[in-house]
Design a protein around this motif. Structure first.
Motif, short mmCIF file in Angstrom:
data_model
loop_
_atom_site.label_atom_id
_atom_site.label_comp_id
_atom_site.label_asym_id
_atom_site.label_seq_id
_atom_site.Cartn_x
_atom_site.Cartn_y
_atom_site.Cartn_z
N VAL A 121 0.84 -1.20 0.00
CA VAL A 121 0.00 0.00 0.00
C VAL A 121 0.87 1.26 0.00
O VAL A 121 0.62 2.21 -0.75
CB VAL A 121 -0.97 0.00 1.21
N SER A 122 1.98 1.25 0.80
CA SER A 122 2.85 2.43 0.82
C SER A 122 3.47 2.63 -0.55
O SER A 122 3.60 3.75 -1.03
CB SER A 122 3.93 2.29 1.91
N GLY A 123 3.84 1.52 -1.21
CA GLY A 123 4.42 1.62 -2.56
C GLY A 123 3.44 2.24 -3.54
O GLY A 123 3.79 3.12 -4.33
N LEU A 124 2.18 1.79 -3.47
CA LEU A 124 1.16 2.31 -4.39
C LEU A 124 0.91 3.80 -4.14
O LEU A 124 0.84 4.60 -5.08
CB LEU A 124 -0.15 1.55 -4.20
N LEU A 125 0.81 4.19 -2.86
CA LEU A 125 0.55 5.59 -2.53
C LEU A 125 1.72 6.47 -2.96
O LEU A 125 1.53 7.57 -3.48
CB LEU A 125 0.28 5.75 -1.03
N LEU A 126 2.95 5.96 -2.77
CA LEU A 126 4.13 6.73 -3.19
C LEU A 126 4.15 6.88 -4.71
O LEU A 126 4.50 7.94 -5.23
CB LEU A 126 5.41 6.05 -2.70
N ALA A 127 3.76 5.82 -5.42
CA ALA A 127 3.71 5.90 -6.88
C ALA A 127 2.69 6.94 -7.32
O ALA A 127 2.90 7.68 -8.28
CB ALA A 127 3.37 4.53 -7.46
N LEU A 128 1.56 7.03 -6.57
CA LEU A 128 0.55 8.02 -6.90
C LEU A 128 1.05 9.43 -6.61
O LEU A 128 0.69 10.39 -7.29
CB LEU A 128 -0.73 7.76 -6.09
N PHE A 129 1.90 9.54 -5.59
CA PHE A 129 2.41 10.86 -5.20
C PHE A 129 3.43 11.39 -6.21
O PHE A 129 3.55 12.61 -6.41
CB PHE A 129 3.03 10.79 -3.80
N LEU A 130 4.16 10.49 -6.84
CA LEU A 130 5.26 10.91 -7.72
C LEU A 130 4.88 11.95 -8.78
O LEU A 130 5.58 12.96 -8.93
CB LEU A 130 5.88 9.69 -8.42
N PRO A 131 3.76 11.76 -9.52
CA PRO A 131 3.39 12.78 -10.51
C PRO A 131 3.20 14.16 -9.87
O PRO A 131 3.61 15.18 -10.44
CB PRO A 131 2.06 12.27 -11.07
N LEU A 132 2.62 14.18 -8.66
CA LEU A 132 2.41 15.44 -7.94
C LEU A 132 3.76 16.08 -7.62
O LEU A 132 3.95 17.30 -7.75
CB LEU A 132 1.65 15.13 -6.64
N HIS A 133 4.71 15.22 -7.23
CA HIS A 133 6.05 15.69 -6.89
C HIS A 133 6.71 16.33 -8.11
O HIS A 133 7.27 17.44 -8.04
CB HIS A 133 6.86 14.47 -6.42
N PHE A 134 6.60 15.66 -9.26
CA PHE A 134 7.22 16.20 -10.48
C PHE A 134 6.51 17.48 -10.92
O PHE A 134 7.14 18.42 -11.40
CB PHE A 134 7.19 15.15 -11.60
N TRP A 135 5.19 17.51 -10.74
CA TRP A 135 4.44 18.73 -11.10
C TRP A 135 4.93 19.90 -10.25
O TRP A 135 5.14 21.01 -10.76
CB TRP A 135 2.94 18.48 -10.87
N ALA A 136 5.15 19.63 -8.92
CA ALA A 136 5.61 20.69 -8.03
C ALA A 136 6.98 21.21 -8.47
O ALA A 136 7.21 22.42 -8.54
CB ALA A 136 5.66 20.18 -6.59
N LEU A 137 7.87 20.27 -8.80
CA LEU A 137 9.20 20.68 -9.26
C LEU A 137 9.09 21.47 -10.56
O LEU A 137 9.84 22.43 -10.79
CB LEU A 137 10.09 19.45 -9.48
N GLY A 138 8.11 21.06 -11.39
CA GLY A 138 7.92 21.71 -12.69
C GLY A 138 7.50 23.16 -12.56
O GLY A 138 7.66 23.95 -13.50
N GLN A 139 6.97 23.54 -11.39
CA GLN A 139 6.56 24.93 -11.17
C GLN A 139 7.75 25.88 -11.32
O GLN A 139 7.61 27.05 -11.66
CB GLN A 139 5.94 25.11 -9.78
N ALA A 140 8.97 25.34 -11.03
CA ALA A 140 10.18 26.16 -11.14
C ALA A 140 10.39 26.62 -12.58
O ALA A 140 10.99 27.67 -12.83
CB ALA A 140 11.38 25.36 -10.65
N LEU A 141 9.89 25.83 -13.54
CA LEU A 141 10.07 26.19 -14.95
C LEU A 141 9.27 27.44 -15.30
O LEU A 141 9.58 28.15 -16.26
CB LEU A 141 9.62 25.04 -15.85
#
Lengths: 115, 236
Positions: free
Chosen positions: A21-41
């Protein structure tokens, strides 16, 4: 016939569930993480405004959960590697307890630093 | 006198639970309960047993949701509030009532190269297994398996992947890859495929349930290590 929860109710199975379950939730979080980093662009102001939004208590709390998930997933993974790749011994419940303890300690450390 | 409320599975894959009232005796085993029902209440009940002393592995059933050897399971240990629910083993086709078809279970022993293949003939002297050798020590417990099918029935991976060889067959393979007399060079490859040792998720329900307190998970982990080493060497 199929088994139900009664056959699965033991510590190593809970550990499997937490890991999965932690693996699945972390996988779901990853796109959000990349989107947040993408804000720097979009420029400094865009990222800063997003980072200010993350200062809210609820988002901070979600961060603690995230750290807990990361710690649980990593400790669970190390537990499996030790169990399967080191010489077998009767320590699987001790490993499980250590993994659970480490995860909670990591989560607490993060939580207390915030205070 | 205390009375046990016992629900017993009747029929095949599709069926229903039938309720019986069974007198509670001291030191009563779950097999005693099933036998009482068949001899005193309903002679059409089908079930399987042989030795009654935990040697043969034929009387395994699902008792209150967990697979157990019924001959050595005391009612006092499992019947909370004097209630029992007895079903056939999971993950196996049901023949009738509490009897399952064990064929898939033993076919997988064969698929895992579970047959000993010696290199000597009857004219040769006995080949010795040094009792203190490390390889013999590795399988000290694993060779005690009685083939009851409880691990296989308890395993989620067997439920999810019908081809998965299962804990007992892999445990058997582990005892043979560590047998210095065995000459089968293809066994490791046979248990290292998609349905073999690497499919195990280490949920350890097999280890939790094994009535002989063996650890098929330990055997499967051993096979994983051997298979990895063989793959790195380019042998499989």
């Amino acid at each position: 016939m199929k088994n139900d929860f009664r056959a699965r109710n033991h510590p190593a199975y809970w550990a499997f569930l937490v890991h999965r379950v932690s693996g699945l939730l972390l996988a779901l979080f990853l796109p959000l993480h990349f989107w947040a980093l993408g804000q720097a662009l979009q420029g400094e102001a865009q990222l800063d405004s997003f980072l200010r939004w993350t200062e809210q208590p609820l988002v901070k709390f979600a961060e603690v959960v995230l750290v807990l998930l990361l710690a649980a997933h990593m400790a669970g993974g190390v537990r499996l590697l030790m169990l399967e790749f080191l010489a077998w011994r009767d320590w699987h419940k001790s490993l499980l307890a250590a993994a659970a303890g480490l995860s909670i300690a990591a989560g607490l450390a993060f939580l207390l630093n915030l205070v | 006198m205390t009375v046990l409320q016992v629900k017993v599975w009747r029929g095949g894959e599709s069926g229903h639970y039938q309720e019986f009232e069974v007198p509670r005796f001291e030191s009563q085993s779950v097999l005693d309960v099933v036998t009482y029902i068949q001899r005193s209440l309903d002679p059409t009940l089908s079930y399987r047993f042989a030795c009654r002393v935990g040697m043969c592995g034929s009387c395994a059933m699902t008792v209150n949701g967990k697979a157990r050897w019924t001959c050595r399971t005391h009612v006092a240990k499992v019947a909370a509030a004097d209630r029992l629910e007895i079903a056939p083993l999971a993950n196996l086709p049901v023949v009738k009532d509490l009897v399952t078809d064990m064929s898939p279970f033993f076919e997988k022993w064969a698929a895992a190269h579970g047959r000993f293949q010696g290199g000597r003939t009857r004219r040769d002297d006995f080949e010795r297994v040094p009792p203190d050798s490390p390889q013999r020590g590795l399988v000290d417990e694993a060779i005690e398996c009685i083939g009851c099918g409880i691990c296989y029935s308890s395993c989620d991976v067997v439920s999810w992947n019908a081809d998965y060889l299962g804990p007992a067959a892999l445990n058997r393979a582990w005892t043979l890859v560590n047998d210095v007399r065995d000459t089968d060079q293809t066994r490791l490859a046979a248990v290292a495929g998609d349905a073999g040792c690497h499919a195990c998720h280490t949920q350890m329900t097999c280890t939790e349930r094994c009535p002989k307190q063996l650890s098929p998970t330990a055997s499967i982990a051993g096979l994983k290590r051997l298979a990895l080493a063989a793959a790195l060497e380019g042998e499989i």
